[in-house]
Design a protein around this motif. Sequence first.
Motif, PDB file in Angstrom:
ATOM      1  N   MET A 151       1.819  33.438  38.915  1.00  0.00           N
ATOM      2  CA  MET A 151       2.392  32.113  38.957  1.00  0.00           C
ATOM      3  C   MET A 151       3.089  31.813  37.640  1.00  0.00           C
ATOM      4  SD  MET A 151      -0.499  29.753  40.684  1.00  0.00           S
ATOM      5  CE  MET A 151      -1.407  30.385  42.046  1.00  0.00           C
ATOM      6  N   MET A 152       4.251  31.233  37.706  1.00  0.00           N
ATOM      7  CA  MET A 152       4.988  30.855  36.509  1.00  0.00           C
ATOM      8  C   MET A 152       4.601  29.434  36.118  1.00  0.00           C
ATOM      9  SD  MET A 152       6.867  33.338  35.522  1.00  0.00           S
ATOM     10  CE  MET A 152       8.109  32.589  34.503  1.00  0.00           C
ATOM     11  N   SER A 153       4.339  29.251  34.833  1.00  0.00           N
ATOM     12  CA  SER A 153       4.044  27.914  34.339  1.00  0.00           C
ATOM     13  C   SER A 153       4.322  27.858  32.848  1.00  0.00           C
ATOM     14  CB  SER A 153       2.579  27.561  34.584  1.00  0.00           C
ATOM     15  OG  SER A 153       2.256  26.363  33.920  1.00  0.00           O
ATOM     16  N   ASN A 154       5.014  26.820  32.423  1.00  0.00           N
ATOM     17  CA  ASN A 154       5.189  26.591  30.996  1.00  0.00           C
ATOM     18  C   ASN A 154       3.910  26.040  30.381  1.00  0.00           C
ATOM     19  OD1 ASN A 154       7.851  27.437  31.102  1.00  0.00           O
ATOM     20  ND2 ASN A 154       8.615  25.379  31.515  1.00  0.00           N
ATOM     21  N   LEU A 155       3.059  25.457  31.200  1.00  0.00           N
ATOM     22  CA  LEU A 155       1.823  24.851  30.727  1.00  0.00           C
ATOM     23  C   LEU A 155       0.820  25.904  30.252  1.00  0.00           C
ATOM     24  CD1 LEU A 155       0.184  22.235  30.393  1.00  0.00           C
ATOM     25  CD2 LEU A 155      -0.605  22.541  32.739  1.00  0.00           C
ATOM     26  N   LEU A 156       0.734  26.996  30.976  1.00  0.00           N
ATOM     27  CA  LEU A 156      -0.239  28.033  30.669  1.00  0.00           C
ATOM     28  C   LEU A 156       0.391  29.391  30.964  1.00  0.00           C
ATOM     29  CD1 LEU A 156      -3.231  28.236  29.747  1.00  0.00           C
ATOM     30  CD2 LEU A 156      -3.849  28.368  32.162  1.00  0.00           C
ATOM     31  N   PRO A 157       0.625  30.204  29.936  1.00  0.00           N
ATOM     32  CA  PRO A 157       1.273  31.508  30.145  1.00  0.00           C
ATOM     33  C   PRO A 157       0.502  32.386  31.128  1.00  0.00           C
ATOM     34  CG  PRO A 157       1.059  31.000  27.795  1.00  0.00           C
ATOM     35  CD  PRO A 157       0.283  29.957  28.549  1.00  0.00           C
ATOM     36  N   ASP A 158       1.227  33.317  31.752  1.00  0.00           N
ATOM     37  CA  ASP A 158       0.627  34.211  32.750  1.00  0.00           C
ATOM     38  C   ASP A 158      -0.608  34.930  32.220  1.00  0.00           C
ATOM     39  OD1 ASP A 158       2.527  33.520  34.628  1.00  0.00           O
ATOM     40  OD2 ASP A 158       3.754  35.306  34.324  1.00  0.00           O
ATOM     41  N   GLU A 159      -0.543  35.417  30.996  1.00  0.00           N
ATOM     42  CA  GLU A 159      -1.679  36.141  30.415  1.00  0.00           C
ATOM     43  C   GLU A 159      -2.915  35.243  30.329  1.00  0.00           C
ATOM     44  OE1 GLU A 159      -2.690  37.698  26.021  1.00  0.00           O
ATOM     45  OE2 GLU A 159      -0.913  38.631  26.912  1.00  0.00           O
ATOM     46  N   ALA A 160      -2.725  34.001  29.947  1.00  0.00           N
ATOM     47  CA  ALA A 160      -3.838  33.060  29.862  1.00  0.00           C
ATOM     48  C   ALA A 160      -4.380  32.740  31.257  1.00  0.00           C
ATOM     49  CB  ALA A 160      -3.395  31.782  29.154  1.00  0.00           C
ATOM     50  N   GLN A 161      -3.490  32.594  32.233  1.00  0.00           N
ATOM     51  CA  GLN A 161      -3.924  32.351  33.611  1.00  0.00           C
ATOM     52  C   GLN A 161      -4.770  33.512  34.116  1.00  0.00           C
ATOM     53  OE1 GLN A 161      -1.010  30.875  36.441  1.00  0.00           O
ATOM     54  NE2 GLN A 161       0.248  30.059  34.768  1.00  0.00           N
ATOM     55  N   GLU A 162      -4.328  34.733  33.849  1.00  0.00           N
ATOM     56  CA  GLU A 162      -5.082  35.924  34.282  1.00  0.00           C
ATOM     57  C   GLU A 162      -6.452  35.967  33.622  1.00  0.00           C
ATOM     58  OE1 GLU A 162      -2.559  39.293  33.513  1.00  0.00           O
ATOM     59  OE2 GLU A 162      -0.957  38.484  34.793  1.00  0.00           O
ATOM     60  N   LYS A 163      -6.519  35.621  32.348  1.00  0.00           N
ATOM     61  CA  LYS A 163      -7.804  35.610  31.643  1.00  0.00           C
ATOM     62  C   LYS A 163      -8.748  34.579  32.249  1.00  0.00           C
ATOM     63  CE  LYS A 163      -9.982  35.406  27.170  1.00  0.00           C
ATOM     64  NZ  LYS A 163      -9.835  35.587  25.749  1.00  0.00           N
ATOM     65  N   LEU A 164      -8.219  33.413  32.559  1.00  0.00           N
ATOM     66  CA  LEU A 164      -9.030  32.356  33.161  1.00  0.00           C
ATOM     67  C   LEU A 164      -9.575  32.788  34.523  1.00  0.00           C
ATOM     68  CD1 LEU A 164     -10.105  29.493  32.788  1.00  0.00           C
ATOM     69  CD2 LEU A 164      -7.951  28.644  33.731  1.00  0.00           C
ATOM     70  N   VAL A 165      -8.742  33.415  35.336  1.00  0.00           N
ATOM     71  CA  VAL A 165      -9.194  33.907  36.646  1.00  0.00           C
ATOM     72  C   VAL A 165     -10.282  34.966  36.466  1.00  0.00           C
ATOM     73  CG1 VAL A 165      -8.522  35.184  38.721  1.00  0.00           C
ATOM     74  CG2 VAL A 165      -7.054  33.346  37.849  1.00  0.00           C
ATOM     75  N   THR A 166     -10.081  35.883  35.536  1.00  0.00           N
ATOM     76  CA  THR A 166     -11.067  36.944  35.297  1.00  0.00           C
ATOM     77  C   THR A 166     -12.410  36.368  34.870  1.00  0.00           C
ATOM     78  OG1 THR A 166      -9.346  38.538  34.719  1.00  0.00           O
ATOM     79  CG2 THR A 166     -11.568  38.997  33.911  1.00  0.00           C
ATOM     80  N   VAL A 167     -12.383  35.417  33.954  1.00  0.00           N
ATOM     81  CA  VAL A 167     -13.619  34.804  33.472  1.00  0.00           C
ATOM     82  C   VAL A 167     -14.348  34.077  34.605  1.00  0.00           C
ATOM     83  CG1 VAL A 167     -14.482  32.915  32.016  1.00  0.00           C
ATOM     84  CG2 VAL A 167     -12.980  34.650  31.064  1.00  0.00           C
ATOM     85  N   CYS A 168     -13.617  33.312  35.393  1.00  0.00           N
ATOM     86  CA  CYS A 168     -14.244  32.566  36.490  1.00  0.00           C
ATOM     87  C   CYS A 168     -14.770  33.491  37.574  1.00  0.00           C
ATOM     88  CB  CYS A 168     -13.256  31.554  37.076  1.00  0.00           C
ATOM     89  SG  CYS A 168     -12.860  30.188  35.959  1.00  0.00           S
ATOM     90  N   ARG A 169     -14.006  34.517  37.917  1.00  0.00           N
ATOM     91  CA  ARG A 169     -14.471  35.469  38.939  1.00  0.00           C
ATOM     92  C   ARG A 169     -15.692  36.242  38.455  1.00  0.00           C
ATOM     93  NH1 ARG A 169     -12.600  36.298  43.681  1.00  0.00           N
ATOM     94  NH2 ARG A 169     -13.315  38.445  43.726  1.00  0.00           N
ATOM     95  N   THR A 170     -15.739  36.550  37.179  1.00  0.00           N
ATOM     96  CA  THR A 170     -16.906  37.236  36.622  1.00  0.00           C
ATOM     97  C   THR A 170     -18.145  36.362  36.748  1.00  0.00           C
ATOM     98  OG1 THR A 170     -15.535  38.506  35.089  1.00  0.00           O
ATOM     99  CG2 THR A 170     -17.865  38.267  34.530  1.00  0.00           C
ATOM    100  N   ALA A 171     -17.980  35.066  36.517  1.00  0.00           N
ATOM    101  CA  ALA A 171     -19.124  34.142  36.565  1.00  0.00           C
ATOM    102  C   ALA A 171     -19.610  33.871  37.983  1.00  0.00           C
ATOM    103  CB  ALA A 171     -18.758  32.825  35.881  1.00  0.00           C
ATOM    104  N   VAL A 172     -18.687  33.700  38.954  1.00  0.00           N
ATOM    105  CA  VAL A 172     -19.114  33.259  40.287  1.00  0.00           C
ATOM    106  C   VAL A 172     -18.704  34.203  41.418  1.00  0.00           C
ATOM    107  CG1 VAL A 172     -19.207  30.850  39.586  1.00  0.00           C
ATOM    108  CG2 VAL A 172     -17.132  31.706  40.630  1.00  0.00           C
ATOM    109  N   GLY A 173     -17.994  35.273  41.112  1.00  0.00           N
ATOM    110  CA  GLY A 173     -17.651  36.275  42.120  1.00  0.00           C
ATOM    111  C   GLY A 173     -16.800  35.733  43.251  1.00  0.00           C
ATOM    112  N   ASP A 174     -17.114  36.178  44.450  1.00  0.00           N
ATOM    113  CA  ASP A 174     -16.344  35.803  45.637  1.00  0.00           C
ATOM    114  C   ASP A 174     -16.540  34.347  46.056  1.00  0.00           C
ATOM    115  OD1 ASP A 174     -15.264  38.329  45.794  1.00  0.00           O
ATOM    116  OD2 ASP A 174     -16.758  39.059  47.230  1.00  0.00           O
TER     117      ASP A 174
END
Length: 130
Positions: free
Chosen positions: A1-24
């Motif tokens: 997803m493109m966003s000026n608010l949060l760069p793609d790399e930061a978005q990917e990190k956020l998804v990884t952290v959340c998925r690690t914590a709560v999985g599916d």
Amino acid sequence: MMSNLLPDEAQEKLVTVCRTAVGDSLRSITYFNRFDYVQVYLRDDLEQEADLNSFIGNEWHDFKMTQDAYHGSELGDYQYTIRVFENGYLVRITLEDIGVFVTTDGISMQDFEALASATTEILDDWAIAE
């Protein structure tokens, strides 16, 4: 997803952290500040139908009210909010100027704690970097 608010790399990190914590059980992730938001993740089996603009307004207003109402209480500093709904949960993790709300299916209290802790750490890092 493109966003000026949060760069793609930061978005990917956020998804990884959340998925690690709560999985599916992860349903969605939305990053926001006082002026804008970006939905970082939406699970494939869910439809894009939520009024995120209203959610952000309510969550931001509630954060400020909660912070003011409990400031200096014996409960200590505000950490995060869990909202329980018929079809899932919303966890709001908010700092002074930025926040995330994450929706999940049923998870344990330990999972909520892990999610909030890991997300707060990322938000703290981003707030320092700004």
